[in-house]
Design an enzyme around this catalytic site. Structure first.
Site, mmCIF file in Angstrom:
data_model
loop_
_atom_site.group_PDB
_atom_site.id
_atom_site.type_symbol
_atom_site.label_atom_id
_atom_site.label_comp_id
_atom_site.label_asym_id
_atom_site.label_seq_id
_atom_site.Cartn_x
_atom_site.Cartn_y
_atom_site.Cartn_z
ATOM 1 N N GLN A 153 -0.623 0.272 -18.223
ATOM 2 C CA GLN A 153 -0.344 0.562 -19.630
ATOM 3 C C GLN A 153 0.071 2.016 -19.840
ATOM 4 O OE1 GLN A 153 -0.319 -2.036 -21.795
ATOM 5 N NE2 GLN A 153 -0.776 -3.191 -19.931
ATOM 6 N N CYS A 154 -0.095 2.836 -18.827
ATOM 7 C CA CYS A 154 0.178 4.278 -18.923
ATOM 8 C C CYS A 154 1.569 4.580 -18.390
ATOM 9 C CB CYS A 154 -0.878 5.033 -18.114
ATOM 10 S SG CYS A 154 -0.537 6.793 -17.923
#
Length: 114
Positions: free
Chosen positions: A9-10
Site C-alpha cells: 500500500q506504500c
C-alpha cells in the site's frame, strides 16, 4: 538473497521493489503487516542498520504518539517491544542483503547494499 520488508500500500515501498527488479533482483518479499518479523529478526536488522532501535520506528504511525515513543532516550527494548506489538511501527521499506540492511528512504539508499 535479498529480502524486502514490504507494504504494497506504500508508494515508496513499491518504488523500492521496482528498483530492485530493475537492477535484476527478485527479492524475497515479506509483507511485514501480514507476517510480522519476530523480535529477534527486528533486533538483527537494527544491528545491520547500525542504528538504535528507535531509528526503525515509523513516526507517522498512530501508535507512535499514543505510546509516547518520541523520547530520544527511548530504550531499545521498549522500541523493539513496540514494533513487535504493532508492526505498523516498523519504518518501511527495509531491504536486507548479505551486505547489510537499509531503510528505503530515500529509495536510492538501498543501492548501498546491492
Amino acid at each position: 538473497m535479498i529480502t524486502i520488508w514490504h507494504n504494497p500500500q506504500c508508494s515508496t515501498s513499491r518504488k523500492v521493489l521496482d528498483l530492485l527488479r530493475a537492477e535484476g533482483h527478485e527479492p524475497r518479499i515479506v509483507e511485514y503487516l501480514k507476517t510480522p518479523p519476530s523480535r529477534a529478526e527486528i533486533a538483527a536488522v537494527v544491528k545491520q542498520l547500525g542504528i538504535p532501535a528507535r531509528g526503525l520506528l515509523r513516526k507517522k504511525a498512530p501508535p507512535y504518539a499514543e505510546m509516547g515513543l518520541g523520547d530520544p532516550a527511548l530504550p531499545d527494548d521498549r522500541a523493539l517491544d513496540a514494533m513487535v506489538q504493532h508492526p505498523v511501527l516498523i519504518e518501511r521499506p527495509v531491504v536486507i542483503t548479505g551486505k547489510g540492511a537499509r531503510i528505503g528512504r530515500p529509495v536510492e539508499a538501498v543501492r548501498e547494499v546491492l
